[in-house]
Design an enzyme around this catalytic site. Structure first.
Site, PDB file in Angstrom:
ATOM      1  N   LYS A 106      43.560  53.961  41.932  1.00  0.00           N
ATOM      2  CA  LYS A 106      42.649  52.999  41.306  1.00  0.00           C
ATOM      3  C   LYS A 106      41.213  53.382  41.648  1.00  0.00           C
ATOM      4  CE  LYS A 106      42.025  47.957  40.801  1.00  0.00           C
ATOM      5  NZ  LYS A 106      42.498  46.625  41.264  1.00  0.00           N
TER       6      LYS A 106
ATOM      7  N   SER B 111      43.807  43.398  37.426  1.00  0.00           N
ATOM      8  CA  SER B 111      42.783  44.378  37.194  1.00  0.00           C
ATOM      9  C   SER B 111      43.257  45.832  37.278  1.00  0.00           C
ATOM     10  CB  SER B 111      41.648  44.185  38.200  1.00  0.00           C
ATOM     11  OG  SER B 111      42.083  44.476  39.509  1.00  0.00           O
TER      12      SER B 111
ATOM     13  N   SER C 250      46.397  41.362  40.984  1.00  0.00           N
ATOM     14  CA  SER C 250      45.928  42.554  40.267  1.00  0.00           C
ATOM     15  C   SER C 250      46.854  43.760  40.342  1.00  0.00           C
ATOM     16  CB  SER C 250      44.548  42.964  40.785  1.00  0.00           C
ATOM     17  OG  SER C 250      43.546  42.199  40.151  1.00  0.00           O
TER      18      SER C 250
END
Lengths: 105, 475
Positions: free
Chosen positions: B75, B150, B174
């Protein structure tokens, strides 16, 4: 005397402008209006907890029962100064460079 | 395509080279990334160089580590030395971190092969990747739908077979919500199990790094690698659970509670509730005992979260001031420079949360908002504690619905926040939880079942997740 959120939280344009100043955000007039509406709506949903009677309930800041962590005070390696300054928008003589801070001429 | 466990075994035994594994995955990325946009940045050269190092170790007879040659997507809020790390925000434009996050170091040391930095909602604030400054990620199973967020890019990267493993971060769901939307496994470990050093902070009392994988065992493999104490993160705990890979134990005799407040309420799609009930029946068939259980204060989780997370974010994001890294927009004095930089660099949702958090922490309101929300956290922890006196694990849906269409929730911020309603309580309590794919909805999109466990209950959580996975999920 702490302020209490009421059932009808209402965030005004001047509230938004004050908070934007605290948060260092240069908002457009359109953004000020939008945030006044949206913050009012979002905080309105939070009234379900502001009306709970939680006197005597302790706050939780860390979810696990851990205490402060100490270590020996020894010299170690840190980030390289030149490498860190190379990432800055502006640097001079080994320091970050910023526009004037006080009102001096 | 092989699992991470199969790839690592093949590379360690010399049956496959890490380079051939990396080349195969980079080719898949090259052919489909244009349609998916899982990545902000693909690090092909660095991946091949790391793969060659792994192969050289194998050739020398050294142990290349448990992730030998396994591609891993990261990420883009995890710091990678010399590789752009953007948080999908313009405000970090041009920044090259001078160090690696601890989890990145651990992946490299275990022989893993980072292939790129994945897209996210800006600063991990959102549930669809629609808040990325670089455009959304598309759901690989249906490009008209969001991948969740997210960590949408990390979930999509595994679903699109760009990498068998990826890392995300989970502040209110997320990891688990995008895992559910993309039909993969996603794990939020116990707070403190994984070091956050080098994870760009959003809400520090909630943030936790965790794995995505196609299977429960692959997720266990990666979590075993990244967990462990780190003196660089004072919230990391001394002795996290280890050896999460299949221990051979089954679920016979386990007590499983189905959380009514997260399952039997308005807003949970009937087909999602039905899938959770089928998962519960599958566990019963394997010898577990299932009952419904009430965790009453869960209903206050969303309100508490949307005070605590923005409050902490408003403080954490104060560091983006145009002085030390990233974007600067000039101004006559430092106040004007700070304000103009932040206005130009942050997107609408980030500004909204900074405003909300700054308001909640401003003079006179602190106790009524942040303080009250932290007291609600205590209530939630107490309710879970009493539930875990009677149950080993809890079950619920991961998300109220399957993946929604682009634009469906962008007009009303609160409707987007509601997609985290089932996942937030675990962050507030600091407990582990994971999403396991189980069946599909009438739209053909995957449904995720959430397994919740008490603090440091990862071993039993993985055991139950494995049992759910083995049951399939077909209606």
């Amino acid at each position: 005397m702490p302020k209490q959120p009421t059932e009808q939280v209402s965030i005004t344009r001047s509230d938004v402008e004050h908070v934007a100043m605290l948060a260092r955000l240069a908002l457009t007039p359109e953004e000020v209006g939008e945030f006044a509406e949206q913050l009012t709506a979002i905080l309105g949903h939070a009234t379900d907890i502001s009306s709970l009677d939680l006197v005597g309930v302790p706050t939780t800041a860390h979810p696990l029962p851990v205490t402060n962590v100490l270590r020996e005070d020894v010299i170690g390696t840190s980030l390289d100064r030149d490498e860190v300054l190379a990432a800055a928008p502006s640097a001079e003589e080994g320091r970050f460079r910023v526009p004037r801070i006080m009102g001096e001429a | 395509m092989s699992s991470a466990i199969e790839i690592a075994a093949a590379v360690r035994s010399g049956a496959r080279t890490a380079r051939s594994v990396a080349e195969e995955h980079l080719a898949t990325i090259a052919s489909s990334e244009g349609e998916i946009h899982a990545f902000n940045h693909v690090t092909a050269d660095a991946a091949l160089a790391q793969a060659d190092e792994v192969d050289a170790k194998v050739a020398r007879g050294e142990d290349p580590g448990p992730l030998a040659g396994v591609p891993v997507a990261l990420k883009d809020n995890l710091c990678t030395r010399g590789v752009p790390t953007t948080c999908s925000s313009r405000i970090l434009d041009g920044w090259l971190p001078p160090y690696n996050a601890t989890v990145v170091e651990r992946v490299l040391a275990a022989g893993g092969v980072p292939v790129g930095k994945t897209n996210l909602d800006e600063f991990a604030m959102g549930s669809s990747t629609e808040n990325s400054a670089f455009g959304p990620t598309l759901n690989p199973l249906d490009p008209s739908r969001v991948p969740g967020g997210s960590s949408g890019g990390s979930a999509a990267a595994v679903a699109a077979r760009f990498a068998p493993l990826s890392l995300g971060s989970d502040t209110g769901g997320s990891i688990r919500q995008p895992a559910s939307f993309c039909g993969v496994v996603g794990v939020k470990p116990t707070y403190g199990v994984v070091s956050r050093y080098g994870l760009i902070a959003f809400a520090s009392s909630l943030d936790q790094i965790g794995p995505f994988a196609a299977t429960v065992d692959d997720a266990a493999l990666l979590l075993d690698v990244i967990s462990g104490h780190d003196r660089m993160d004072s919230t990391s705990i001394a002795t996290p659970p280890t050896a999460l890979l299949n221990d051979g134990a089954d679920v016979a005799g386990l007590r499983v509670g189905l959380v009514t407040e997260l399952t039997d309420v308005e807003g949970i799609a009937p087909e999602v509730r039905a899938a959770v009930e089928r998962a519960a029946s599958a566990l019963e068939a394997q010898g577990a005992r299932v009952e419904r259980i009430s965790v009453p204060s869960c209903i206050y989780g969303l309100s508490a979260y949307y005070l605590i997370a923005p409050a902490e974010a408003s403080s954490n994001l104060a560091r983006y001031d145009g002085v030390r890294y990233g974007l600067r927009v000039d101004g006559d004095d430092v106040y004007e420079m700070n304000s103009a930089t932040r206005d130009a660099g942050f997107g609408a949702e980030v500004k909204r949360r900074i405003m909300l958090g700054t308001y909640a922490l401003s003079a006179g309101f602190y106790d009524a908002y942040y303080g009250q929300a932290q007291r609600v956290r205590t209530l939630i922890i107490r309710d879970f504690a009493s539930a875990y006196e009677r149950f080993d694990v809890l079950l619920s849906p991961t998300t109220p619905t399957t993946a929604f269409k682009f634009g469906a929730k962008t007009e009303d911020p609160f409707s987007m926040y509601l997609s985290d309603i089932c996942t937030i309580a675990s962050n507030l309590a600091g407990h582990p939880a994971m999403s396991v794919p189980f069946g599909v909805g009438s739209d053909g999109m995957p449904i995720g079942v959430q397994v919740l466990a008490p603090a440091l209950g990862e071993p039993v959580m993985f055991r139950v997740a494995r049992a759910i996975e083995s049951a399939g999920g077909a209606a």
